[in-house]
Every structure is written in structure tokens, then in C-alpha cells.
Write a protein that holds these residues in place. Structure first.
Motif, PDB file in Angstrom:
ATOM      1  N   GLY A 112       2.884   3.948  -1.828  1.00  0.00           N
ATOM      2  CA  GLY A 112       3.398   4.529  -3.164  1.00  0.00           C
ATOM      3  C   GLY A 112       4.364   5.511  -3.096  1.00  0.00           C
ATOM      4  O   GLY A 112       4.550   5.821  -4.062  1.00  0.00           O
TER       5      GLY A 112
ATOM      6  N   HIS B 125       5.690   5.228 -12.234  1.00  0.00           N
ATOM      7  CA  HIS B 125       6.742   5.783 -11.580  1.00  0.00           C
ATOM      8  C   HIS B 125       7.885   4.475 -11.395  1.00  0.00           C
ATOM      9  O   HIS B 125       8.876   4.333 -11.967  1.00  0.00           O
ATOM     10  CB  HIS B 125       6.715   6.567 -10.492  1.00  0.00           C
ATOM     11  N   ALA B 126       7.060   3.509 -10.772  1.00  0.00           N
ATOM     12  CA  ALA B 126       7.801   2.261 -10.476  1.00  0.00           C
ATOM     13  C   ALA B 126       8.416   1.565 -11.769  1.00  0.00           C
ATOM     14  O   ALA B 126       9.138   0.897 -11.966  1.00  0.00           O
ATOM     15  CB  ALA B 126       7.111   1.303  -9.660  1.00  0.00           C
TER      16      ALA B 126
ATOM     17  N   ILE C 207      13.085  -1.237  -5.591  1.00  0.00           N
ATOM     18  CA  ILE C 207      13.589  -1.737  -6.865  1.00  0.00           C
ATOM     19  C   ILE C 207      15.031  -1.937  -6.636  1.00  0.00           C
ATOM     20  O   ILE C 207      15.784  -2.995  -7.297  1.00  0.00           O
ATOM     21  CB  ILE C 207      13.103  -0.772  -8.023  1.00  0.00           C
TER      22      ILE C 207
ATOM     23  N   PHE D 167      -4.881   1.687   3.918  1.00  0.00           N
ATOM     24  CA  PHE D 167      -5.463   0.781   3.141  1.00  0.00           C
ATOM     25  C   PHE D 167      -6.029  -0.156   4.097  1.00  0.00           C
ATOM     26  O   PHE D 167      -5.321  -0.989   4.646  1.00  0.00           O
ATOM     27  CB  PHE D 167      -4.735   0.381   2.020  1.00  0.00           C
TER      28      PHE D 167
ATOM     29  N   VAL E  44       9.415   3.208  -3.447  1.00  0.00           N
ATOM     30  CA  VAL E  44       9.584   2.406  -4.523  1.00  0.00           C
ATOM     31  C   VAL E  44      10.923   2.053  -4.899  1.00  0.00           C
ATOM     32  O   VAL E  44      11.321   1.151  -5.538  1.00  0.00           O
ATOM     33  CB  VAL E  44       8.735   3.408  -5.949  1.00  0.00           C
ATOM     34  N   MET E  45      11.723   3.099  -4.874  1.00  0.00           N
ATOM     35  CA  MET E  45      13.096   3.069  -5.272  1.00  0.00           C
ATOM     36  C   MET E  45      13.819   2.049  -4.455  1.00  0.00           C
ATOM     37  O   MET E  45      14.623   1.275  -4.838  1.00  0.00           O
ATOM     38  CB  MET E  45      13.901   4.456  -5.152  1.00  0.00           C
TER      39      MET E  45
ATOM     40  N   SER F 132       0.866  -1.111  -0.088  1.00  0.00           N
ATOM     41  CA  SER F 132       0.007  -0.043   0.005  1.00  0.00           C
ATOM     42  C   SER F 132       0.914   1.029   0.053  1.00  0.00           C
ATOM     43  O   SER F 132       0.558   2.405   0.183  1.00  0.00           O
ATOM     44  CB  SER F 132      -0.971  -0.056   1.021  1.00  0.00           C
TER      45      SER F 132
ATOM     46  N   LEU G 183       0.184  -1.793  -6.264  1.00  0.00           N
ATOM     47  CA  LEU G 183      -0.248  -1.100  -5.361  1.00  0.00           C
ATOM     48  C   LEU G 183      -1.694  -1.644  -5.008  1.00  0.00           C
ATOM     49  O   LEU G 183      -2.345  -1.792  -5.770  1.00  0.00           O
ATOM     50  CB  LEU G 183      -0.079   0.555  -5.499  1.00  0.00           C
ATOM     51  N   LYS G 184      -1.691  -1.680  -3.589  1.00  0.00           N
ATOM     52  CA  LYS G 184      -3.387  -2.133  -3.171  1.00  0.00           C
ATOM     53  C   LYS G 184      -4.049  -1.220  -3.486  1.00  0.00           C
ATOM     54  O   LYS G 184      -3.854   0.041  -3.442  1.00  0.00           O
ATOM     55  CB  LYS G 184      -3.182  -2.599  -1.778  1.00  0.00           C
TER      56      LYS G 184
ATOM     57  N   ARG H 234      16.312   0.297 -14.665  1.00  0.00           N
ATOM     58  CA  ARG H 234      17.445  -0.517 -14.270  1.00  0.00           C
ATOM     59  C   ARG H 234      17.695  -1.523 -15.469  1.00  0.00           C
ATOM     60  O   ARG H 234      18.676  -1.806 -15.559  1.00  0.00           O
ATOM     61  CB  ARG H 234      16.745  -1.196 -12.911  1.00  0.00           C
TER      62      ARG H 234
ATOM     63  N   TRP I  31      -9.350   2.783   0.609  1.00  0.00           N
ATOM     64  CA  TRP I  31      -8.197   3.567   1.179  1.00  0.00           C
ATOM     65  C   TRP I  31      -9.052   4.725   1.945  1.00  0.00           C
ATOM     66  O   TRP I  31      -9.954   5.121   1.589  1.00  0.00           O
ATOM     67  CB  TRP I  31      -7.465   4.451   0.195  1.00  0.00           C
TER      68      TRP I  31
ATOM     69  N   GLU J 206       7.597   7.580  -3.428  1.00  0.00           N
ATOM     70  CA  GLU J 206       9.027   7.420  -4.293  1.00  0.00           C
ATOM     71  C   GLU J 206      10.033   6.833  -3.726  1.00  0.00           C
ATOM     72  O   GLU J 206      10.650   5.807  -4.310  1.00  0.00           O
ATOM     73  CB  GLU J 206       9.171   9.014  -4.887  1.00  0.00           C
TER      74      GLU J 206
ATOM     75  N   GLY K  81      16.067  -5.084  -5.549  1.00  0.00           N
ATOM     76  CA  GLY K  81      16.001  -6.208  -6.254  1.00  0.00           C
ATOM     77  C   GLY K  81      14.500  -6.596  -6.861  1.00  0.00           C
ATOM     78  O   GLY K  81      14.332  -7.807  -7.649  1.00  0.00           O
ATOM     79  N   ALA K  82      13.488  -5.979  -6.477  1.00  0.00           N
ATOM     80  CA  ALA K  82      12.142  -6.200  -6.826  1.00  0.00           C
ATOM     81  C   ALA K  82      11.905  -6.097  -8.423  1.00  0.00           C
ATOM     82  O   ALA K  82      12.572  -5.282  -8.905  1.00  0.00           O
ATOM     83  CB  ALA K  82      11.264  -5.473  -6.148  1.00  0.00           C
ATOM     84  N   LYS K  83      11.307  -7.225  -8.954  1.00  0.00           N
ATOM     85  CA  LYS K  83      11.147  -7.022 -10.574  1.00  0.00           C
ATOM     86  C   LYS K  83       9.664  -6.388 -10.801  1.00  0.00           C
ATOM     87  O   LYS K  83       9.265  -6.308 -12.176  1.00  0.00           O
ATOM     88  CB  LYS K  83      11.052  -8.512 -11.026  1.00  0.00           C
ATOM     89  N   GLY K  84       8.994  -5.918  -9.962  1.00  0.00           N
ATOM     90  CA  GLY K  84       7.634  -5.548 -10.307  1.00  0.00           C
ATOM     91  C   GLY K  84       7.067  -4.964  -8.887  1.00  0.00           C
ATOM     92  O   GLY K  84       7.579  -4.996  -7.886  1.00  0.00           O
ATOM     93  N   TYR K  85       6.260  -3.923  -9.154  1.00  0.00           N
ATOM     94  CA  TYR K  85       5.764  -3.277  -7.832  1.00  0.00           C
ATOM     95  C   TYR K  85       4.095  -2.684  -8.203  1.00  0.00           C
ATOM     96  O   TYR K  85       3.800  -2.323  -9.090  1.00  0.00           O
ATOM     97  CB  TYR K  85       6.447  -1.589  -8.016  1.00  0.00           C
TER      98      TYR K  85
ATOM     99  N   LEU L 233      12.060   0.558 -13.059  1.00  0.00           N
ATOM    100  CA  LEU L 233      12.506  -0.675 -13.264  1.00  0.00           C
ATOM    101  C   LEU L 233      12.902  -0.956 -14.756  1.00  0.00           C
ATOM    102  O   LEU L 233      13.924  -1.511 -14.964  1.00  0.00           O
ATOM    103  CB  LEU L 233      11.173  -1.611 -13.320  1.00  0.00           C
TER     104      LEU L 233
ATOM    105  N   ASN M  43      -2.086   6.264  -7.069  1.00  0.00           N
ATOM    106  CA  ASN M  43      -1.288   4.936  -7.169  1.00  0.00           C
ATOM    107  C   ASN M  43      -0.979   4.482  -8.573  1.00  0.00           C
ATOM    108  O   ASN M  43       0.037   3.967  -8.840  1.00  0.00           O
ATOM    109  CB  ASN M  43      -2.215   3.674  -6.712  1.00  0.00           C
TER     110      ASN M  43
ATOM    111  N   ALA N 232       2.346   6.514  -9.034  1.00  0.00           N
ATOM    112  CA  ALA N 232       3.287   5.465  -8.397  1.00  0.00           C
ATOM    113  C   ALA N 232       3.540   4.472  -8.856  1.00  0.00           C
ATOM    114  O   ALA N 232       4.667   4.261  -9.372  1.00  0.00           O
ATOM    115  CB  ALA N 232       2.741   5.319  -6.912  1.00  0.00           C
ATOM    116  N   GLU N 233       2.733   3.462  -9.603  1.00  0.00           N
ATOM    117  CA  GLU N 233       2.922   2.506 -10.568  1.00  0.00           C
ATOM    118  C   GLU N 233       3.758   2.557 -11.757  1.00  0.00           C
ATOM    119  O   GLU N 233       4.548   1.972 -12.178  1.00  0.00           O
ATOM    120  CB  GLU N 233       1.729   1.528 -10.483  1.00  0.00           C
TER     121      GLU N 233
END
Lengths: 125, 393
Positions: A86, B132-133, A95, B87, A91-92, A84, A104-105, B140, B94, A88, A98-102, B137, B126, B129-130
Motif C-alpha cells: 500500500g 489514494h489509489a 498506475i 500479509f 501505488v503511483m 499487499s 489491497l489484500k 489520470r 496482517w 504511495e 497502466g493499472a486500472k484498479g488497485y 486513477l 489500506n 491507500a486504496e
């Protein structure tokens, strides 16, 4: 995409229940469930799932540290953060760990399917 | 109805008319004391149950719980208000929670939470944010691909270096043996052929060495060993060699030194490498000769300007407009059957290694002037280490 063996890591029973149902409805298999980061990092080497869904805020050890530890024993580990948070920096951090995906709930079936497919297509042979 | 009950009832009535969810929890026991109508309609009456169980189905108090921060050491309300976003896994919504402690009419210290549903707002946040993620990625992944590419380039360069070195070994025989053949009774024609073989070998050796120099200049690993170089003498030699090209006859090259015809004894001294300076001027003059129509003169003008040694090579003929901006860039060539597009580029690299600069002037219709400038003082050591960026227009 072939059916995946997935490990779910979350401290919320509600989330675990929902994730397990969605994952199985999508045709994949939940091979292990951990309720905190430490347990996830300890169990991962024995379970070796195709993919891990990882919450961030958990007691004992958070999901970012658990991701770092898992990546240290398996640099090919495919970990998708399901959280939950979000912000910045969060997130950084995830990543960089080593996360490959993100994701959000709230996580809905369609959104989960989309992320699993994208990550599996890229990282899972 | 007692006073306390009346007060409780009034308070509950007030909470009931507020169009946001409100719940009240006993700070000491975490029992739900009251849930307003907005929440009752959605969650049922939770009064009497532990808040973490009733609201979040969690056997333990929640990690994000702020309840201990809302009372002082004496257990009484401290007047602080906490506002945060949360959440809720139970209803997948939320909320912005605003929490504060107060004294409930029955004497208990309670926390009340006002929960405003901000799900729609968070959806937009969100998504951002996604995205941005996703971008992070991809960055990277790109960065990793770039590392891999650079590693491949390093590997290729390593193989190239080995290949260049290996190519030079058989040339030892090709260059070394022909001069000895005359001792083995070769007739005049045989000696001539052996001489041609030797010259071809020397040409090939020079070509290999030149590509090696080009590589080092390009990668900034060329270490300049500067000595005194007389650009006037170098320019005269380059002019003489280029004007004797049998494939481009009748294109005399005139060397001008400070406004008059150059002569023996003229000096324009810089700190540099003579062979590299010859390569620069030879390339530029050769380009000018090849671009010039038959019967037209090429001029190489030498001068000193503002602490710089200036060599300007001018010819009749225009550089096509489409390549003027990229004239000194690698592989840029036009109209020449055997043009590699490396002449002006390697000249630019070598000028840069000397701490100088090169420019193209096509402003006069039908004419072209390429000017190179070298510092009259010793070039800085960074000059050969790749400083200077990309080739200019």
C-alpha cells in the motif's frame, strides 16, 4: 455487468485458489492463471482476457513490469493490481504503468465484486 | 531430564505464555523447531515441517524471507533484528514480524519470529491507500480527458481559422466589384446602392479580421509589431468617431491632454500598434458613450504618470455592482441590447499585448472611469505572448 474472462496472476497458490473461487462465485470465468510476471506478459497476447488481476511481488518479473509489458502490446488492457503493498510510491508506479484498479489484500468477495464492477463499468464495453 | 532438555522446556514455556504467535525455525534446514501455544491453537503443531510449506503452503522458500540475513558468515547469530509487516495469504491476516536468530539449547542456530496481528490497524491504512489509489486513477483519467478536450479545442480552432479564411474569399468580389459598376451605366441610385454594398463588405471584412485578432490575442499568438504611436491623436480620432454615433446622440466626448483641452500637435508617444490602440480606445469610448445618459459629457483624459502613458475614460453612469469584479472578462455585459461582452475584454487583451494594464474605478457613486496604462518604453516581447493572467476586476 456481463460475465468476464479473467486472468489471475499471483505467485501464491493460496491466493490463486481464493481468487479463482471468488471470481467464479461472482459469475465470471478464470481463463488463465500465471504464477509470475514474465509468464503473464508472455501469455497475455494469446489469452486476451477481459481483465487481469495482478499481484506485485512475484519471482522472475514483478507485477508492475508485467503491467508495462502487457500495456505495450495492448493499450486497452484492463489490469487490476491485487496486492499487499500500500506504499504511495508503489501505488503511483502501478498506475503509471497502466493499472486500472488497485485492491489491497485481504480481498473479500464483496470488495472484489465492487472493484470488478467499477473497473468493468468504466473500461470494458 | 538432561540440561538441554530442561533449558528447551523452560524456553518453550516462556514462549507459550507470550500472547502473540511465535515460531522457531532451524536456519540451516528451514525446519520448524517450535510453535508457541498461541500459534498451535490456530495452526496446529507445525514442528518438523519446512516453514514455507507449513506457514504459507509455498513449495519454495518465501521471497520476503530474511533468515539468511540473521546469521554471520560463520553461520552463528549476528544479533540483527528485522521488523517488517507481512500479509499471510493462509489466514488472510496482517502481521508485524520481529525476527532474530539465537542458539537453541540443542545447539542448532534458529530464527525466532514473533508475529503480532495488526490486521485491524492495516485495514485503516489500506483503506487510506486504496482511496489514494482511487484519487490517482481519477487524476489520470481527468488528465486524459483534459488532453482530449485540448485536442478538440485545437481542432475547433483549426476549423474556425479555415472558416474565417473561406469567408474572406467571397468578400473580394463584394468589395472589389461595386467601384467598377459605375462604368456600366448605373444611375445615381444604383451607384449609391453599390456603395452601400461595398461598405457592408468592408465592415464584414473588418469584423472577420477583428475576430481573428481577438483569437490570436486570446491565445497569446498575436505578434505585436510596435512602432511609434501617438495616443493623443488616436484618442481624438476614437472620440470623434464615437461621438458621431447616431444611435447615441447628444453625448459629447471631450479629450483632455494633461489637464487642458487636447489640441493638434499634442503628443503622448508609446511603442505599439496604431490600429490596435485605436481599437482599445474606440471600444472604451464607445462603451462610455453607450452607458452615459443623454446630455452628459464623456471625458478622455491623457497624461503621463510614473513612466506610463495613462488614458482615463470617464462617464456618468454606473457599472452594475454585480459585474464590476468581472468587468474585463469575456462575455460580461449588462443592459445593452446588442452587447456582446467582448468590447472591454478585447481592449484588456490588446492592452496586455502592449505590456499595459486596465482598471475600472466605480468608487464615485454615479460615475465610472476606465483607465488604461501603457509603458512609455518599448513593451517587452512577452507582452503579446499571453503573459498577464486573467482579466482583472
Amino acid at each position: 455487468m456481463r460475465p468476464l474472462n479473467i486472468m489471475v496472476v499471483d505467485d501464491s497458490n493460496l491466493t490463486i485458489k481464493k481468487m479463482v473461487k471468488m471470481i467464479e462465485d461472482l459469475g465470471h470465468k478464470v481463463v488463465h492463471v500465471a504464477s509470475n510476471g514474465r509468464q503473464a506478459a508472455e501469455d497475455y497476447p494469446n489469452v486476451r482476457p477481459d481483465l487481469v488481476t495482478m499481484d506485485i511481488t512475484m519471482p522472475d518479473m514483478d507485477g508492475i513490469e508485467a503491467t508495462r509489458r502487457i500495456m505495450a502490446v495492448d493499450d486497452k488492457a484492463v489490469i487490476v493490481m491485487v496486492t499487499s503493498h500500500g506504499q504511495e510510491q508503489m501505488v503511483m508506479d502501478a498506475i503509471e504503468a497502466g493499472a486500472k484498479g488497485y485492491v489491497l489484500k485481504p480481498v473479500k468477495m464483496e470488495k472484489l465484486a465492487e472493484h470488478l464492477e467499477a473497473v468493468a463499468g468504466k473500461y470494458i464495453p | 531430564m538432561s540440561g538441554n532438555m530442561l533449558e528447551s522446556s523452560l524456553l518453550e514455556t516462556h514462549f507459550d505464555v507470550i500472547p502473540f504467535g511465535i515460531y522457531v525455525v532451524d536456519v540451516a534446514t528451514l525446519d520448524v523447531v517450535f510453535v508457541n501455544r498461541h500459534f498451535r491453537d490456530r495452526l496446529g503443531d507445525l514442528a518438523g515441517r519446512k516453514c514455507h510449506q507449513a506457514l504459507y503452503e509455498s513449495p519454495q522458500p518465501c521471497l520476503f524471507c530474511k533468515i539468511r540475513n540473521l546469521v554471520g558468515r560463520d553461520g552463528l547469530p549476528n544479533g540483527k533484528t528485522y521488523i517488517f509487516e507481512h500479509f499471510n495469504d493462509k489466514d488472510d491476516r496482517w502481521y508485524q514480524l520481529q525476527e532474530k536468530s539465537m542458539s537453541w539449547p540443542d545447539g542448532r542456530v534458529v530464527k525466532y519470529s514473533i508475529a503480532v496481528d495488526i490486521t485491524e490497524l492495516k485495514e485503516v491504512q489500506n483503506r487510506l491507500a486504496e482511496a489514494h489509489a482511487e484519487l490517482a486513477l481519477k487524476n489520470r483519467d481527468l488528465s486524459r480527458q483534459n488532453e482530449l478536450l485540448q485536442e478538440n479545442v485545437r481542432l475547433r480552432e483549426h476549423v474556425d481559422r479555415i472558416a474565417r479564411h473561406d469567408l474572406k474569399t467571397p468578400l473580394n468580389a463584394l468589395i472589389g466589384i461595386p467601384p467598377l459598376l459605375s462604368d456600366y451605366g448605373l444611375n445615381e441610385e444604383g451607384v449609391k446602392l453599390a456603395r452601400m454594398m461595398e461598405e457592408a463588405g468592408v465592415t464584414m471584412l473588418n469584423m472577420i479580421n477583428r475576430t481573428f485578432d481577438l483569437y490570436r490575442l486570446e491565445t497569446g499568438t498575436y505578434v505585436l509589431m510596435p512602432t511609434e504611436v501617438n495616443l493623443a491623436a488616436v484618442a481624438r480620432k476614437a472620440a470623434q468617431d464615437a461621438s458621431s454615433d447616431v444611435f447615441f446622440p447628444d453625448r459629447p466626448v471631450r479629450v483632455v491632454f494633461e489637464g487642458r483641452p487636447a489640441a493638434d500637435g499634442d503628443e503622448l508617444m508609446i511603442q505599439g500598434e496604431e490600429l490596435l490602440c485605436y481599437s482599445i480606445l474606440s471600444n472604451l469610448v464607445k462603451n462610455a458613450v453607450e452607458a452615459s445618459p443623454q446630455g452628459n459629457e464623456i471625458t478622455v483624459s491623457l497624461s503621463r504618470e510614473a513612466g506610463e502613458a495613462v488614458v482615463a475614460v470617464a462617464n456618468v453612469g454606473e457599472v452594475p455592482a454585480g459585474i464590476r469584479d468581472r468587468f474585463f472578462q469575456k462575455y460580461v455585459t449588462s443592459g445593452k441590447r446588442d452587447g456582446t461582452g467582448l468590447g472591454a475584454y478585447s481592449a484588456w487583451l490588446a492592452v496586455r499585448a502592449h505590456g499595459g494594464r486596465a482598471t475600472l474605478d466605480s468608487s464615485r457613486p454615479g460615475h465610472t472611469t476606465v483607465t488604461v496604462r501603457f509603458p512609455l518604453s518599448a513593451p517587452a516581447s512577452v507582452a503579446a505572448s499571453g503573459a498577464g493572467g486573467d482579466p482583472p476586476p
